[in-house]
Design a protein around this motif. Structure first.
Motif, PDB file in Angstrom:
ATOM      1  N   LYS A 115       0.839  -1.189   0.000  1.00 37.52           N
ATOM      2  CA  LYS A 115       0.000   0.000   0.000  1.00 37.52           C
ATOM      3  C   LYS A 115       0.882   1.249   0.000  1.00 37.52           C
ATOM      4  O   LYS A 115       1.850   1.326   0.750  1.00 37.52           O
ATOM      5  CB  LYS A 115      -0.923   0.002   1.227  1.00 37.52           C
ATOM      6  CG  LYS A 115      -1.980  -1.098   1.208  1.00 37.52           C
ATOM      7  CD  LYS A 115      -2.760  -1.139   2.499  1.00 37.52           C
ATOM      8  CE  LYS A 115      -1.940  -1.725   3.630  1.00 37.52           C
ATOM      9  NZ  LYS A 115      -2.703  -1.887   4.882  1.00 37.52           N
ATOM     10  N   GLN A 136       3.677   7.174   2.797  1.00 40.64           N
ATOM     11  CA  GLN A 136       3.784   5.954   3.612  1.00 40.64           C
ATOM     12  C   GLN A 136       3.643   4.738   2.707  1.00 40.64           C
ATOM     13  O   GLN A 136       2.721   4.667   1.890  1.00 40.64           O
ATOM     14  CB  GLN A 136       2.711   5.912   4.698  1.00 40.64           C
ATOM     15  CG  GLN A 136       2.774   4.629   5.551  1.00 40.64           C
ATOM     16  CD  GLN A 136       1.892   4.678   6.776  1.00 40.64           C
ATOM     17  OE1 GLN A 136       1.868   5.684   7.490  1.00 40.64           O
ATOM     18  NE2 GLN A 136       1.167   3.600   7.031  1.00 40.64           N
ATOM     19  N   ASP A 138       3.677   0.507   3.019  1.00 38.17           N
ATOM     20  CA  ASP A 138       3.686  -0.653   3.912  1.00 38.17           C
ATOM     21  C   ASP A 138       3.000  -1.825   3.229  1.00 38.17           C
ATOM     22  O   ASP A 138       2.616  -1.749   2.061  1.00 38.17           O
ATOM     23  CB  ASP A 138       3.037  -0.333   5.266  1.00 38.17           C
ATOM     24  CG  ASP A 138       1.604   0.163   5.130  1.00 38.17           C
ATOM     25  OD1 ASP A 138       1.031   0.069   4.030  1.00 38.17           O
ATOM     26  OD2 ASP A 138       1.051   0.654   6.125  1.00 38.17           O
ATOM     27  N   MET A 142       6.776  -5.160   2.193  1.00 39.69           N
ATOM     28  CA  MET A 142       7.729  -4.289   2.872  1.00 39.69           C
ATOM     29  C   MET A 142       8.103  -4.887   4.224  1.00 39.69           C
ATOM     30  O   MET A 142       7.240  -5.079   5.084  1.00 39.69           O
ATOM     31  CB  MET A 142       7.111  -2.902   3.084  1.00 39.69           C
ATOM     32  CG  MET A 142       6.828  -2.154   1.807  1.00 39.69           C
ATOM     33  SD  MET A 142       8.338  -1.589   1.001  1.00 39.69           S
ATOM     34  CE  MET A 142       8.906  -0.360   2.179  1.00 39.69           C
ATOM     35  N   HIS A 144       9.573  -3.431   6.589  1.00 37.53           N
ATOM     36  CA  HIS A 144       9.272  -2.388   7.563  1.00 37.53           C
ATOM     37  C   HIS A 144       8.504  -1.267   6.871  1.00 37.53           C
ATOM     38  O   HIS A 144       8.638  -1.061   5.666  1.00 37.53           O
ATOM     39  CB  HIS A 144      10.556  -1.823   8.198  1.00 37.53           C
ATOM     40  CG  HIS A 144      11.426  -2.856   8.835  1.00 37.53           C
ATOM     41  ND1 HIS A 144      11.241  -3.316  10.116  1.00 37.53           N
ATOM     42  CD2 HIS A 144      12.500  -3.535   8.334  1.00 37.53           C
ATOM     43  CE1 HIS A 144      12.157  -4.230  10.390  1.00 37.53           C
ATOM     44  NE2 HIS A 144      12.934  -4.379   9.333  1.00 37.53           N
ATOM     45  N   THR A 145       7.728  -0.544   7.642  1.00 41.54           N
ATOM     46  CA  THR A 145       6.981   0.582   7.096  1.00 41.54           C
ATOM     47  C   THR A 145       7.921   1.746   6.826  1.00 41.54           C
ATOM     48  O   THR A 145       8.742   2.111   7.664  1.00 41.54           O
ATOM     49  CB  THR A 145       5.878   1.022   8.073  1.00 41.54           C
ATOM     50  OG1 THR A 145       4.954  -0.055   8.256  1.00 41.54           O
ATOM     51  CG2 THR A 145       5.124   2.231   7.543  1.00 41.54           C
ATOM     52  N   THR A 147       8.100   5.781   6.014  1.00 40.06           N
ATOM     53  CA  THR A 147       7.358   7.038   6.037  1.00 40.06           C
ATOM     54  C   THR A 147       8.300   8.194   5.711  1.00 40.06           C
ATOM     55  O   THR A 147       9.473   8.172   6.091  1.00 40.06           O
ATOM     56  CB  THR A 147       6.698   7.300   7.405  1.00 40.06           C
ATOM     57  OG1 THR A 147       7.702   7.361   8.419  1.00 40.06           O
ATOM     58  CG2 THR A 147       5.707   6.199   7.755  1.00 40.06           C
ATOM     59  N   TYR A 168      12.268   4.339   8.698  1.00 40.93           N
ATOM     60  CA  TYR A 168      12.109   3.002   8.143  1.00 40.93           C
ATOM     61  C   TYR A 168      11.995   2.011   9.296  1.00 40.93           C
ATOM     62  O   TYR A 168      12.999   1.529   9.832  1.00 40.93           O
ATOM     63  CB  TYR A 168      13.287   2.643   7.242  1.00 40.93           C
ATOM     64  CG  TYR A 168      13.118   1.323   6.505  1.00 40.93           C
ATOM     65  CD1 TYR A 168      12.005   1.095   5.700  1.00 40.93           C
ATOM     66  CD2 TYR A 168      14.068   0.316   6.621  1.00 40.93           C
ATOM     67  CE1 TYR A 168      11.846  -0.107   5.037  1.00 40.93           C
ATOM     68  CE2 TYR A 168      13.922  -0.887   5.957  1.00 40.93           C
ATOM     69  CZ  TYR A 168      12.809  -1.098   5.163  1.00 40.93           C
ATOM     70  OH  TYR A 168      12.656  -2.296   4.507  1.00 40.93           O
ATOM     71  N   GLY A 169      10.757   1.766   9.711  1.00 38.30           N
ATOM     72  CA  GLY A 169      10.505   0.888  10.852  1.00 38.30           C
ATOM     73  C   GLY A 169      11.291   1.348  12.069  1.00 38.30           C
ATOM     74  O   GLY A 169      11.382   2.540  12.376  1.00 38.30           O
TER      75      GLY A 169
END
Length: 228
Positions: A115, A136, A138, A142, A144-145, A147, A168-169
């Protein structure tokens, strides 16, 4: 204003199908437009896409949105799909102002997804402009998320006040902020900058960079420039 066409072609006893439909209301680029198409292969695989668009512009100002779905379907009904949504408000074509929201969703045949969510703004702020963007990413693709945030609290041709953050996470993040001014009769060239890098799982852990300075222009009566 509308078309609806269903077509089949048979080649060596293998049947292909191509269907398309579309409609429009209003005069492009304003108005409402819808379109869909579908391709069916002899194997039973099917490709399809749907577009739904609605834009309202008057004298170069307005708003709009779009919804797009693209699907690849196997004979066993497994699907991979992309969905895109776009919404934009406060459009000013002449001044290049806008408030945009964008999202993309992808899912593969194994239901693993990704997403992407993005917002962008460029609007008027008193005598200046202000802008910001948020991203963002994720989903299962991925680890890690991710942002990112960029802000221009205010800006014009002569100055800008800005900040940037990315994460990154839990692996690391970056923070940057600063401002700069272009010289005029009342002030010299100047800048301020602060940057911080956090990588807690490494030996480096944290790095901080600070910078500021001024350059006076033009030179004084002795042709000397000032530098701080």
């Amino acid at each position: 204003q509308a078309i609806d066409s269903k077509n089949t072609v048979e080649i060596f006893n293998e049947r292909y199908a191509f269907n398309v439909g579309a409609s429009t209301e209003g005069k492009f680029p304003s108005g409402k437009q819808k379109a869909n198409f579908e391709v069916q292969l002899p194997t039973g695989r099917k490709f399809s896409a749907n577009v739904d668009r609605d834009v309202n512009l008057q004298d170069g100002k307005g708003s709009g949105n779009a919804h797009i779905v693209a699907t690849d379907e196997l004979p066993n009904r497994q699907q991979r799909q992309v969905i895109v949504d776009l919404k934009i408000n406060d459009i000013s074509v002449k001044e290049r102002f806008f408030d945009l929201i964008y999202s993309l969703k992808y899912k593969n045949f194994d239901n693993k997804d990704m997403k992407v969510a993005l917002t962008l703004k460029n609007l008027q702020k008193g005598h200046f402009s202000t802008a910001n963007g948020n991203l963002q990413i994720d989903g299962a693709f991925m680890p890690h998320t991710l942002t990112m945030t960029v802000k221009l609290d205010e800006y014009c041709a002569d100055h800008a006040i800005y900040s940037f953050n990315s994460k990154y996470g839990d692996l690391g993040d970056v923070d940057v902020s600063g401002k700069f001014y272009v010289a005029n009769k009342e002030r010299p060239h100047s800048h301020e900058f602060t940057g911080t890098l956090n990588v807690p799982n490494t030996k480096l852990q944290k790095v901080i960079v600070n910078s500021n300075g001024q350059v006076s222009e033009p030179a004084d009566e002795n042709d000397v420039y000032g530098l701080k």
